[in-house]
Scaffold this active site. Structure first.
Site, PDB file in Angstrom:
ATOM      1  N   GLU A 299       0.826  -1.192   0.000  1.00  0.00           N
ATOM      2  CA  GLU A 299       0.000   0.000   0.000  1.00  0.00           C
ATOM      3  C   GLU A 299       0.869   1.254   0.000  1.00  0.00           C
ATOM      4  O   GLU A 299       1.447   1.622   1.036  1.00  0.00           O
ATOM      5  CB  GLU A 299      -0.932   0.002   1.223  1.00  0.00           C
ATOM      6  CG  GLU A 299      -1.939   1.134   1.196  1.00  0.00           C
ATOM      7  CD  GLU A 299      -2.749   1.274   2.493  1.00  0.00           C
ATOM      8  OE1 GLU A 299      -3.674   2.090   2.505  1.00  0.00           O
ATOM      9  OE2 GLU A 299      -2.433   0.582   3.474  1.00  0.00           O
TER      10      GLU A 299
ATOM     11  N   LYS B 169      -8.873 -14.829  15.905  1.00  0.00           N
ATOM     12  CA  LYS B 169      -9.042 -14.447  14.499  1.00  0.00           C
ATOM     13  C   LYS B 169     -10.465 -14.057  14.130  1.00  0.00           C
ATOM     14  O   LYS B 169     -10.867 -14.168  12.981  1.00  0.00           O
ATOM     15  CB  LYS B 169      -8.509 -15.573  13.583  1.00  0.00           C
ATOM     16  CG  LYS B 169      -7.037 -15.856  13.851  1.00  0.00           C
ATOM     17  CD  LYS B 169      -6.458 -17.003  13.048  1.00  0.00           C
ATOM     18  CE  LYS B 169      -4.994 -17.201  13.457  1.00  0.00           C
ATOM     19  NZ  LYS B 169      -4.372 -18.346  12.810  1.00  0.00           N
TER      20      LYS B 169
ATOM     21  N   ASP C  18       1.387 -14.045  12.539  1.00  0.00           N
ATOM     22  CA  ASP C  18       0.234 -14.576  11.816  1.00  0.00           C
ATOM     23  C   ASP C  18      -0.650 -13.412  11.329  1.00  0.00           C
ATOM     24  O   ASP C  18      -1.232 -12.695  12.142  1.00  0.00           O
ATOM     25  CB  ASP C  18      -0.573 -15.480  12.757  1.00  0.00           C
ATOM     26  CG  ASP C  18      -1.622 -16.291  12.016  1.00  0.00           C
ATOM     27  OD1 ASP C  18      -2.126 -15.812  10.981  1.00  0.00           O
ATOM     28  OD2 ASP C  18      -1.932 -17.402  12.470  1.00  0.00           O
TER      29      ASP C  18
ATOM     30  N   HIS D  70      -2.577   9.967  -1.121  1.00  0.00           N
ATOM     31  CA  HIS D  70      -2.803   8.765  -1.907  1.00  0.00           C
ATOM     32  C   HIS D  70      -2.639   9.048  -3.392  1.00  0.00           C
ATOM     33  O   HIS D  70      -2.167   8.205  -4.148  1.00  0.00           O
ATOM     34  CB  HIS D  70      -4.179   8.165  -1.610  1.00  0.00           C
ATOM     35  CG  HIS D  70      -4.171   7.340  -0.371  1.00  0.00           C
ATOM     36  ND1 HIS D  70      -3.600   6.103  -0.320  1.00  0.00           N
ATOM     37  CD2 HIS D  70      -4.634   7.594   0.871  1.00  0.00           C
ATOM     38  CE1 HIS D  70      -3.739   5.605   0.898  1.00  0.00           C
ATOM     39  NE2 HIS D  70      -4.353   6.490   1.649  1.00  0.00           N
TER      40      HIS D  70
END
Lengths: 382, 382, 382, 382
Positions: free
Chosen positions: D83, D212, D287, D377
């Site tokens: 990104e 998660k 993770d 951006h």
């Protein structure tokens, strides 16, 4: 006398007989409960197995000046409670708001919802049924509206997971709170959908409505009336009337209503909206179980040039001025105190709820920021 | 007569004068409201600005057989409502539960909480203050308990974000609901903590309590009494008495109470617990705003060998049998109906709440699975 | 060599110089990191301060048979992970789904959102601005779309609290994930709104978007693609290939994914969707921070006549096949494995995500219901 | 060549053969993917069906000055992302924090959890099993710890609903993230509980862990390390380095991170924590699916005398410096950059995560308050 317990009558003598049976069964004397200020037949659609009444102390707050779209002027507002200090506190807030020029109030949405759940063949069938409903909205609407004079179906939204399809029906229910109207209309529309799509209605309420449970969908989208209210309190008034400052009250609002509620992952970002809503609902014959949704409001405070800006957002003001408990004598009188009896008054009532909630939030925030909460309860409370 | 509105007296003549002033101010006649079955002075700690009473119809459900740790035997349970069909429905559930051998009920936790928020210097100071409280728990407990005869401080948990430190105090409050007791005790302890650590008390309630807002911390951890109840209904009884089957009722519970509530991101995984809790709280003098937390319960249904297993978990049954609204005449009589007056009875009352909620969930699940909800409201309701 | 750390160049020699400076600063040897299979200039829009690459092991699952609207046929699907046992488990699920006739997949909504927050004068001004936006939607749309060739503004929804007004813009962003497109378009539209209404833009993202945070609004409404998938596994296949039964797997799904997640007040009612989504996103150049929203899915299982019905709902599949990480060489090759490179492929990719998530949920549910989870991790895992 | 797809080998030639088979099956060329900077056998416990690697661009942010309990001094911190603009932005935040004297960081809790679900006979049996576990904690602990050298069972908490009993085990897992260690230990303890109480283990993970998935229990209680960090930025620095003011940045934080997230009913009260956490986790072999829990943090800003106070609370920093992806070559080098390789380093790593998240939040808040988000951006991003 066990027969008395099974009496299903609604007349005064049935109530008396049943109460006598209850006294016998339980050994309790039910004298206070036996005093009704009305003939029990008046309540025939409000309760079964009636044995009398419970009396909740009723008082008022205000006058409070309200600048709403429907509620305009000064109101003396009835509230019923058993919690000492509540009405004194709210009334203090009303006084300050009135001195500050009144509360602005606006209703930005007004829809009552019911969401049946259907069983389909699977995800593709869910998508097909949802499309069918979209494509046949006018037919669905017609089916729903056959059951009601006042209800108007505004839209139906579909949500699916596996074989479960939820269709959230949104209605304009006029001056009724509208839950039962929406249920009956939705059931009729659901029968059409079953017939035309092969989906099976499992329950007319699939909990995406969501009634009487705290639910994100209601807090975000609103249910009943979404009411916003605000006021700006000048610095001097905060000091003189509320013994606090804008800085202290805004800090309390920040650490308690925003950060504290966020830390608790609460759906309510407020001080105690449920207190005002419960007391107003009891006084005016609303459904007290809908205090649940009402409690999911947000109170924000900001320092502005001339003092403290305070606002409330209450996403679920589910009130009516016809039907339900509004028909009962005490509740009708309470509605009359604020000129909210009958047709054309539900939005006005909702705006009054908004303003009074603002008053209650203001007073409690001030008291907590001034370190006075425990003291108030010691002096006035239980 | 504006002087009448400002009368702060608590005697009957003050109430009468104030009501007359309210009538004059509002133009409403308040006859029904004027009927109190008790001398208003009885309510002096329950309300300010009293002008009378609101009467809520009171009935009963049951008898229901309860196999609890504290509530044992058959009970005829008072409920106050204005929602037609509710008591008939719950009573049907009570009847089925009794026929099935009664409801098992157990209380697995019992703590009332209050969580002040402090301002610290920053995250390291938060950590230090939290450590100080841990290390000096006995002193903190002693400070809290100076204010109360019945309250016992059980633990204090710390949560911090930035300069905001929340200390969640948990109390055993005996037979009182205990919110005010906890507030006053916590304020005393907070003053000690301020003095010893340099943290500044911002509000005695920092919303991690969490009182009268739906909050994850309460739903997970419990507040007041965590009550579990269950029953197994034989297949034949489901068909004969409830016009449904285990398969249909379990499917309804799955698609509505679990999947539907999950889709709405509700904190309540139940059908309508708030209805029963509100009606029980109103009848017995509890705080109706605490129906909010009560609504965050879970109802689960499973098919078992001999029928349908049904359970409820209500994480926040915040009830007392002393203090607050329990002192009022009607409410006291209602408590007497279930032998829950005074000391040693709060757990019993909580268990009765658990069993009656189970009955209400059972009946509504059955009705919805049988497609009878709209019909019931049409026949009995508003 | 501190100058090297401040090098802002994007060419290979800049990367090498910066890495050398990083080695000097940290004392670490960065040999493995230095190996890039591509010229760093390729990543010039993907990162700053580049010093090399991190290599994540890449494997595949499948083939899996998919019956989607866009993905049709058998797919060998790339996944990148460092968690042992994951790909073996998902691949097992793919195999079973394929044997059972494939996964049905459907996309029921496709919108990317951005929600700026404005400061207004108060609640009445909020209501006015919201009305203005409704009344001038075409102008707002035109302003937004001046900034983009592919983006189409579909709707704007208003939410207000106090002086804060949130406008949730929903876009069709074609085959791009579309977050940046939506940001830029929304900023342009916001400037028009500021000018015409007097509201002040505070932030182009006001968190009602909601990007990269778990949020009820996204879980309920969807963000990106709302993907549903399902399959029915015959009884014999459950026993032979998955060592479980429909009864056991459905019970596990009930107690874990529904009741367990509800007890935790989780926004994710699934076993481990985030694992599959993360591994797919890493392999195909999606934004791994958007695994957050992806994790808010629901997995349901039901016993049906011929076996077990299993479904997933993933409300936020935020993927693109153009732009972002999809331009990088490895990620482009991974997309090529499933024929998802470039225009016209984003929906296909989302459907593949749906099917693979279904496979992963199936395999883990089966393993947990068979008591094999710990065993699998012991054998294959870390 | 279908045999190639079914090759289960872990050696380089197996990987090559499998990749060739994948190329044949899919028709895609996998050249970039074939470039591994390490022998695939190194990853044998990290993946199955390996065909190569995906390369994610890696850069750094900093140096950032950290005043933690474990991380002390200036750090150049590796982050992997696709990104654009992210690392530039975070690095800007690091620079400002360092100029302001560094970030204070503290870990206030450190526990990894696993919560199996058991089926009991009903609510009374649930209560009994919970009591048994309380009364026999030492035996349960001994059973769990037979399976692990490093894990220590700290406590077990019980939550029940109907026949479902959840036991939330909390462990000290040393320098491992510890999920698998906790799973295996909990499974062993669960077998003892089954044997002694008659409860039946349904799944070793009953979703009250909660792994998660975004879950209130984790956000409130923490999972892994609960990390707090803060800094005060002087007024002049805000203007010069960040082109904003304390007033503007604090207002943005209030309307976006608090009010906006509350309006969306988000569990994350922050700007974009998930971005930093994802990039740090990818770089250091954590993770990536646990970014989900990491995203549930809170960022608060306040105006103080000398500038702006900014803090972050990240309740779930689930990181390890041994095991899992930390064993891989690139990830090991990245850990070496911050001296976080192996034993005794996990808390240090967590503190670095806290400080870098603070930097990222600071920079983005400043950019959004200065109206620069879309611009950044456009200039740097995709």
């Amino acid at each position: 006398m066990a027969g008395g317990l099974k009496n299903r009558g609604k007349a005064k003598q049935d109530v008396d007989e049943r109460r006598a049976a209850a006294e016998e069964f339980t050994g309790a004397k039910l004298n206070a409960i036996s005093h009704c200020s009305f003939d029990p037949i008046v309540a025939e659609k409000n309760i079964e197995n009636m044995i009398g009444c419970v009396q909740i102390p009723l008082g008022f707050v205000g006058p409070i000046l309200i600048n709403g779209g429907h509620a305009k002027g000064e109101f003396l507002v009835p509230m019923a409670t058993t919690e000492g200090a509540l009405l004194a506190s709210v009334s203090r807030g009303c006084n300050v708001i009135t001195s500050a020029g009144g509360a602005d109030v606006v209703i930005v949405k007004d829809e009552m919802t019911r969401a049946p759940v259907f069983r389909t063949e699977g995800v593709k069938h869910c998508a097909e049924v949802a499309c069918w409903v979209d494509d046949h909205f006018e037919e669905v609407k017609a089916a729903a509206e056959t059951t009601t004079k006042h209800g108007k179906l505004l839209k139906v939204r579909a949500f699916a997971s596996g074989k479960s399809l939820y269709l959230r029906f949104s209605y304009d229910t006029g001056d009724a709170m509208g839950m039962n109207m929406a249920t009956i209309a939705t059931e009729a529309a659901s029968r059409l959908i079953e017939e035309m799509t092969g989906a099976t209605l499992i329950s007319v309420s699939g909990n995406m409505c969501t009634d009487k449970k705290p639910a994100a969908i209601d807090a975000i989208e609103g249910r009943g009336k979404v009411v916003l209210a605000d006021v700006t309190i000048p610095h001097a008034m905060l000091v003189e009337k509320l013994h606090t400052t804008a800085e202290k009250a805004v800090e309390t609002c920040f650490r308690k209503n925003l950060v504290g509620s966020a830390m608790a992952l609460s759906y309510g970002f407020n001080a105690h909206m449920a207190n005002m809503i419960a007391a107003l609902y009891l006084a005016t014959g609303q459904d007290p179980a809908q205090v649940v949704e009402g409690s999911m409001g947000m109170t924000t405070a900001e320092i502005v040039g001339d003092g403290m800006y305070l606002s409330v957002r209450i996403p679920c003001v589910e009130v009516g001025t016809v039907g339900g408990g509004t028909r009962l004598p005490c509740q009708g009188e309470a509605l009359a105190m604020i000129d909210c009896v009958g047709l054309g008054k539900a939005k006005k009532l909702a705006e009054i709820v908004g303003a009074v909630v603002l008053a209650g939030e203001l007073s409690t925030l001030a008291a907590q920021s001034a370190g006075e909460l425990g003291k108030a309860h010691k002096a006035l409370g239980r």
